[in-house]
Design an enzyme around this catalytic site. Sequence first.
Site, PDB file in Angstrom:
ATOM      1  CB  SER A   1      -5.926  25.656  14.976  1.00 20.89           C
ATOM      2  OG  SER A   1      -6.408  26.180  16.172  1.00 20.89           O
TER       3      SER A   1
ATOM      4  CG  HIS B   1     -10.655  32.146  13.802  1.00 21.27           C
ATOM      5  ND1 HIS B   1      -9.954  31.008  13.486  1.00 21.27           N
ATOM      6  CD2 HIS B   1      -9.971  33.160  13.204  1.00 21.27           C
ATOM      7  CE1 HIS B   1      -8.896  31.327  12.737  1.00 21.27           C
ATOM      8  NE2 HIS B   1      -8.896  32.619  12.548  1.00 21.27           N
TER       9      HIS B   1
ATOM     10  CE  LYS C   1      10.855  29.080  15.441  1.00 20.77           C
ATOM     11  NZ  LYS C   1      11.238  28.598  16.788  1.00 20.77           N
TER      12      LYS C   1
END
Length: 292
Positions: free
Chosen positions: A49, A105, A253
């Site tokens: 995330s 997490h 990316k």
Amino acid sequence: MTDKLTDFLGVNVINGFKWPPHVHDDTPDKLHNLKIREDDVFVLSYPKSGTHWTLEIVRNIVCEGNNDNFKEEYGSDPRGPFEFGDNHKKFDSFSTVKPRVIMTHAPVDVLPKQVFEGKGKVVFLIRNPKDNLVSYWNFVKERQYLEEYEQWDNCFEASLRPDAVYGNWFDFNLPYYENHRNKKNFLFLTYEDMKLDHKGCVIRICDFLSRPLSEEQVDKVVENTTFSNMKARNPVFQLKKEIGKRTFTLLRKGIVGDWKTRFTVAQNERFDAIYNHRMEGSALPKRIIFET
Ligand code: PPS
């Protein structure tokens, strides 16, 4: 954490929940019962995330715009999630001069229970589930630790099931957002918020942590945590780290909308139907955007 190849393959099922393989059986319990320091800051999210981005921002904020000296100031430099390997031991050795910045997490029933009594603060990151999944798939595929997820179509299907690794996106995020979004010690941000207004989000995190910075320091935090600078400045983020033959890239990316390069039309329609169903009655959809 050990680098033995076998330790990084498959999953570890603990109390019916699928964790990555390098989470020890007793760690979820240790995390749940962790004794919280009042100034602890958790960077919490479903995997992929933007956790490391947020971690880097928070660490820069507590170091007033420069976390290069983090290790000297803290006595340790834990970068992976609390639950991986022996990471939790590093947090015990943190000095009490600065807050501990703890990335995890952890699903809602594993997060330290004292957090829900108002202790410590949580910066919670949510990313739109389509980009989240594409990021996850690229990671898993490259790292080859879950054979079942290596083909995109399999990964897509597996991600929708309740027994996905770390649970699925809905089961992980919804209980947090629905039940805790108005709690004083939780700040919910989205990856897309951060992409659209990086500086504004840094300021929001400063306010939330009651750590006001000068304009110049805020600018420094922003500069240090751009995608390109994070990748260039910090060896951890340049990883192509190798574990056996396996490599992984943390900063790939860093964009919104990459899901369009991977979802088929049919998958997109199927996903949208599930999304609309799961999000019915939730306040979360107002925060989620799939493209900028
Ligand atoms: S992990 O392994 O679960 O902790 O991964 P996580 O850090 O949560 O998420 C990795 C994705 O976050 C992107 N990222 C960033 N995007 C924009 N700006 C910055 N500074 C930045 N840092 C990390 C990273 O590129 C991963 O997304 P993808 O889509 O795979 O590129």
